[in-house]
Write a protein that holds these residues in place. Structure first.
Motif, PDB file in Angstrom:
ATOM      1  N   LYS A 106      -1.233   1.009   2.415  1.00 21.11           N
ATOM      2  CA  LYS A 106      -1.118   2.454   1.794  1.00 21.11           C
ATOM      3  C   LYS A 106      -0.651   3.237   2.772  1.00 21.11           C
ATOM      4  O   LYS A 106       0.122   4.532   2.442  1.00 21.11           O
ATOM      5  CB  LYS A 106      -2.493   2.771   1.051  1.00 21.11           C
ATOM      6  N   ASP A 107      -1.031   3.029   4.104  1.00 26.16           N
ATOM      7  CA  ASP A 107      -0.406   4.051   4.948  1.00 26.16           C
ATOM      8  C   ASP A 107       0.863   3.918   5.271  1.00 26.16           C
ATOM      9  O   ASP A 107       1.493   4.912   6.283  1.00 26.16           O
ATOM     10  CB  ASP A 107      -1.450   3.690   6.668  1.00 26.16           C
ATOM     11  N   VAL A 136       8.308  -5.794   0.336  1.00 24.35           N
ATOM     12  CA  VAL A 136       7.985  -5.539  -1.045  1.00 24.35           C
ATOM     13  C   VAL A 136       6.561  -5.989  -1.369  1.00 24.35           C
ATOM     14  O   VAL A 136       5.698  -5.489  -2.077  1.00 24.35           O
ATOM     15  CB  VAL A 136       8.976  -6.212  -1.994  1.00 24.35           C
ATOM     16  N   SER A 137       6.162  -7.404  -0.654  1.00 27.11           N
ATOM     17  CA  SER A 137       4.924  -7.798  -1.129  1.00 27.11           C
ATOM     18  C   SER A 137       3.721  -6.828  -0.478  1.00 27.11           C
ATOM     19  O   SER A 137       2.756  -6.652  -1.126  1.00 27.11           O
ATOM     20  CB  SER A 137       4.763  -9.221  -0.741  1.00 27.11           C
ATOM     21  N   ALA A 138       4.059  -6.682   0.885  1.00 23.72           N
ATOM     22  CA  ALA A 138       3.129  -5.886   1.437  1.00 23.72           C
ATOM     23  C   ALA A 138       2.881  -4.458   0.918  1.00 23.72           C
ATOM     24  O   ALA A 138       1.611  -3.908   0.664  1.00 23.72           O
ATOM     25  CB  ALA A 138       3.576  -5.608   2.750  1.00 23.72           C
ATOM     26  N   GLY A 142      -0.727  -1.952  -1.428  1.00 22.72           N
ATOM     27  CA  GLY A 142      -1.218  -0.410  -1.265  1.00 22.72           C
ATOM     28  C   GLY A 142      -0.716   0.092  -2.469  1.00 22.72           C
ATOM     29  O   GLY A 142      -0.857   1.638  -2.309  1.00 22.72           O
ATOM     30  N   GLY A 143      -0.273  -0.315  -3.531  1.00 27.26           N
ATOM     31  CA  GLY A 143      -0.041   0.382  -4.579  1.00 27.26           C
ATOM     32  C   GLY A 143       1.424   1.089  -4.387  1.00 27.26           C
ATOM     33  O   GLY A 143       1.643   2.209  -5.091  1.00 27.26           O
ATOM     34  N   LEU A 144       2.070   0.634  -3.586  1.00 27.70           N
ATOM     35  CA  LEU A 144       3.384   1.309  -3.192  1.00 27.70           C
ATOM     36  C   LEU A 144       4.539   0.336  -3.713  1.00 27.70           C
ATOM     37  O   LEU A 144       4.530  -0.869  -3.850  1.00 27.70           O
ATOM     38  CB  LEU A 144       3.728   1.667  -1.910  1.00 27.70           C
ATOM     39  N   ASP A 145       5.952   0.828  -3.538  1.00 30.34           N
ATOM     40  CA  ASP A 145       7.270   0.162  -3.731  1.00 30.34           C
ATOM     41  C   ASP A 145       7.987   0.576  -2.564  1.00 30.34           C
ATOM     42  O   ASP A 145       7.883   1.419  -2.016  1.00 30.34           O
ATOM     43  CB  ASP A 145       7.555   0.010  -5.301  1.00 30.34           C
TER      44      ASP A 145
END
Length: 344
Positions: A106-107, A136-138, A142-145
């Motif tokens: 998420k950072d 993309v997987s990582a 973290g709830g990101l794209d």
């Protein structure tokens, strides 16, 4: 039908049973018994031949390694068939420097992530595709794209071909990956980048990197699927149609590595390390302590579904020119025949 006289093969610097079968001398012996010479695509002096490592353009050829080039070649109309699949999971991670303030996925929000790119390549840019899938997987962890970060493309004009004896490699077999990304990270141009496999884990260790997200062994296969997971054994359709028995010989030989490796784990890992050009400890670390148990050749439905999922990713990101039926790409007859032969 008469013998083809010779066949071509190629493999990637990665954990594959095809590579081990080659190093054991099994391939040469099996085909020699049939009066057929085995010729290496990677070691050819002809650039058009070496290009087939990516294009699969040569008739009477077979390949095992990263799945992006064969998916791309099939998407472009090259008639090939998948006759076996090996799934060997590996270290995949986003790394950053200590003190960057990036500790978990998420950072990465708002940060710059490096992506290698070959803008003038004649073949699929598999390194860019691999990095983007990893990113993309990582980010998803973290709830990101990808829209939550800045993708910084790092262009290089270095050739695609795997060449041996190149003076620029300082006597090594090949140039190792992630050099451009490391320089960009050290200079402050990017904040993080993707690495994988034994080379990636060695680099992360060497610079004391922070492993921001590691997902090579994630329980969700859609997270860990990438260029190296899984790795198909492919043949051109003409080879399969005209010399089915030879393809069965090939599949049986490669499939035999699975049982051999289980009985010879240290030697199997040494062969993998030799293929990649790293120490055996890096293979154990990157692929797990039971890596030698994951060198079987199969055609499980979950493996095929993994290809289908990854194909859709490559299509969505415009890495391949057209859609195609992954399940129709599979031909299980040679493996079935090889297994019947083994059982008998």
């Amino acid at each position: 039908m008469s013998s083809p006289g010779s066949v071509w093969y190629t493999r990637c610097p990665a954990p594959t049973p095809l590579s081990i079968a080659y190093q054991l001398g099994w391939l040469d012996k099996k085909f020699l018994n049939a009066g057929v010479a085995v010729r290496s695509i990677r070691d050819s002096k002809d650039p058009s031949v070496r290009q087939s490592h990516f294009t699969h353009a040569l008739d009477y050829s077979f390949r095992q390694g990263g799945n992006i080039p064969p998916i791309w070649a099939r998407s472009g109309g090259r008639e090939t068939r998948v006759v076996g699949i090996t799934t060997t999971d590996e270290f995949q991670a986003i790394i950053a420097l200590p003190g960057s303030g990036i500790a978990v996925a998420k950072d990465l929000k708002g940060r710059r992530i490096g992506v290698p790119r070959k803008p003038n390549s004649d073949v699929v840019d598999f390194q860019r595709a691999t990095a983007l899938k990893g990113i993309v997987s990582a980010l998803s962890l973290g709830g990101l794209d990808h829209r939550d970060v800045e993708l910084v493309y790092l262009d290089t004009n270095e050739g695609d071909l795997i060449e041996r004896g190149n003076g620029a490699f300082l006597g090594l077999k090949r140039r190792y990956p992630y050099g451009d990304e490391l320089l960009a990270l050290a200079s402050g141009k990017i904040d993080a980048f993707f690495v994988k496999g034994a080379e990636g884990i060695v680099l992360a260790n060497q610079i004391g990197a922070v492993v921001v997200a590691e997902f090579g062994f994630h329980p969700d296969p859609t997270i860990r699927i990438n260029n190296g997971t899984p790795r198909p054994l492919t043949v051109d359709a003409r080879f399969l149609d005209e010399h089915f028995d030879l393809v069965v010989d090939l599949v049986a030989t490669v499939a035999g590595v699975g049982d051999w490796a289980t009985s010879n784990p240290d030697t199997a890992v040494r062969f993998i390390a030799n293929e990649i050009g790293v120490g055996a400890d890096a293979v154990w670390a990157a692929n797990g302590r039971d890596v030698y148990r994951h060198l079987a050749l199969k055609l499980d439905q979950d493996q095929i579904a993994a290809f289908d999922h990854f194909k859709r990713f490559l299509l969505d990101w415009s890495f391949i020119p057209a859609d195609f039926d992954v399940f129709g790409w599979i031909d299980g007859r040679p493996l079935e025949a090889a297994l019947r032969r083994s059982a008998a």
